[in-house]
Design an enzyme around this catalytic site. Structure first.
Site, PDB file in Angstrom:
ATOM      1  N   ASP A  77       0.818  -1.219   0.000  1.00 47.71           N
ATOM      2  CA  ASP A  77       0.000   0.000   0.000  1.00 47.71           C
ATOM      3  C   ASP A  77       0.849   1.265   0.000  1.00 47.71           C
ATOM      4  O   ASP A  77       2.029   1.251   0.364  1.00 47.71           O
ATOM      5  CB  ASP A  77      -0.893   0.035   1.247  1.00 47.71           C
ATOM      6  CG  ASP A  77      -2.033  -0.955   1.181  1.00 47.71           C
ATOM      7  OD1 ASP A  77      -2.068  -1.789   0.251  1.00 47.71           O
ATOM      8  OD2 ASP A  77      -2.904  -0.908   2.075  1.00 47.71           O
ATOM      9  N   HIS A  94       3.696  -2.301   3.092  1.00 51.82           N
ATOM     10  CA  HIS A  94       3.763  -0.971   2.487  1.00 51.82           C
ATOM     11  C   HIS A  94       5.099  -0.803   1.776  1.00 51.82           C
ATOM     12  O   HIS A  94       6.142  -1.184   2.322  1.00 51.82           O
ATOM     13  CB  HIS A  94       3.598   0.114   3.552  1.00 51.82           C
ATOM     14  CG  HIS A  94       2.294   0.048   4.286  1.00 51.82           C
ATOM     15  ND1 HIS A  94       2.069  -0.860   5.312  1.00 51.82           N
ATOM     16  CD2 HIS A  94       1.145   0.752   4.141  1.00 51.82           C
ATOM     17  CE1 HIS A  94       0.834  -0.702   5.762  1.00 51.82           C
ATOM     18  NE2 HIS A  94       0.257   0.269   5.077  1.00 51.82           N
TER      19      HIS A  94
END
Length: 344
Positions: A150, A292
């Site tokens: 992400d 991430h």
């Protein structure tokens, strides 16, 4: 004279072939049009209700596929197809052609009154029995797991991660933030070029539950437009920031929502070894891992995660492969076999 007429007839046929025109049949329709009409008569007519099993979520998924096809075919602005006029009444008829499903458009857009949506865009959206065997939704078998990243793209870390994944022959799913897509368009293109999936993670990462439905929908629509402008593809999936979404927002966004079942908590640890331990310890077949690609420690942890899970017999797949492309708008997907109404 007869020989002259024969020669002139041959010249006419050759000229028609070169010019792309066809002689008329019976003095009425060109042969090409006759062939088109004959093909249409051979098409199988079905209702949208039959195609979708009278499932409104599947009808919404067909609309989503129609948007991408219309953009590809007409190159109109993304905003023009946000509410593309594919009827949602189950009684409306469609046709099964060799190329795809022919559906009417109401109203017409750029003069297009009907659309043939390729079967490859309809995998998981219409019932399998109406799809060619090669296009049917089939979840990948075996001990598999999906890595997702992400908040990117990041100009330094995303290229590093792409290199790591390439060396390991692993494909992943990236949920990118719209404002970063606009800032680093080459990285979004690189993600797709390398065979990874690209999803929507909002424009600037607000909490959807806090900003309200109108702003949440705007966040998604703006990012869809950015990703399409950069890559030529509309993203199928949405991951709301923080995983926060209401039931109303889930219906209004009208795209599949992808959550996760394995939270690395890499944003909290910012520690390579802890990231590795948290993912490897929690790993389970069919799981979706949240990480991430904006934290150096997270990217640095990926080689060890891949190595250790591979040693345990796991194969890495994209979210789409994990779920067999069988995802519908208005539903949240946490792992293989676990989906719920969005916001429930």
């Amino acid at each position: 004279m007869r020989g002259t007429r024969i020669v002139m007839g041959l010249v006419t046929l050759v000229a028609a072939s070169l010019l792309g025109t066809a002689p008329t049949v019976g003095g009425n329709l060109p042969a090409k049009q006759v062939a088109i009409e004959a093909a249409k008569r051979s098409e199988r007519v079905v209702t949208l209700g039959q195609l979708t099993g009278h499932d409104r979520k599947r009808l919404a998924a067909v609309q989503q596929a129609a948007r991408q096809q219309l953009l590809t075919q007409t190159h109109v602005a993304v905003a023009a197809v946000e509410h593309v006029g594919v009827p949602t009444q189950p009684t409306v008829t469609a046709s099964l052609t060799q190329q795809g499903v022919r559906v009417p458009l109401t109203p017409a857009i750029r003069g297009v009154r009907e659309l043939v949506i390729p079967y490859r865009r309809l995998t998981g959206k219409i019932q399998n029995r109406y799809l060619p065997a090669a296009q049917r939704a089939t979840p990948v078998a075996g001990k598999v797991i999906a890595l997702t990243f992400d908040d990117g793209p990041d100009p330094k870390l995303t290229p590093k991660l792409l290199k790591i994944l390439k060396q390991a022959h692993v494909h992943a799913t990236f949920f990118q933030v719209g404002k970063s897509v606009v800032k680093y368009p080459q990285l979004s293109r690189a993600v797709l070029a390398a065979g990874h999936e690209l999803g929507n993670h909002s424009w600037d990462h607000p909490n959807f539950a806090a900003v309200g439905t109108r702003q949440a929908v705007r966040q998604v629509a703006r990012t869809n437009a950015a990703i399409y402008h950069v890559t030529g593809q509309l993203p199928t999936y949405v991951r709301p920031p923080y995983g926060a979404i209401t039931r109303v927002e889930g219906r209004a966004i009208a795209q599949p929502i992808i959550r996760w079942s394995i939270d690395s908590r890499d944003w909290a640890y910012l520690n390579r070894q802890k990231d590795v331990q948290s993912v490897v310890h929690a790993a389970q077949s069919g799981g979706i891992v949240l990480m991430h690609d904006i934290h150096a420690q997270s990217v640095a942890a990926v080689p060890a995660i891949i190595k250790q899970l591979t040693a345990k017999g796991y194969r890495f797949v994209t979210v789409g492969q994990l779920l067999g492309q069988n995802t519908l708008p208005g539903l949240e997907y946490f792992e293989r076999g676990d989906h719920r109404v969005a916001g429930s």
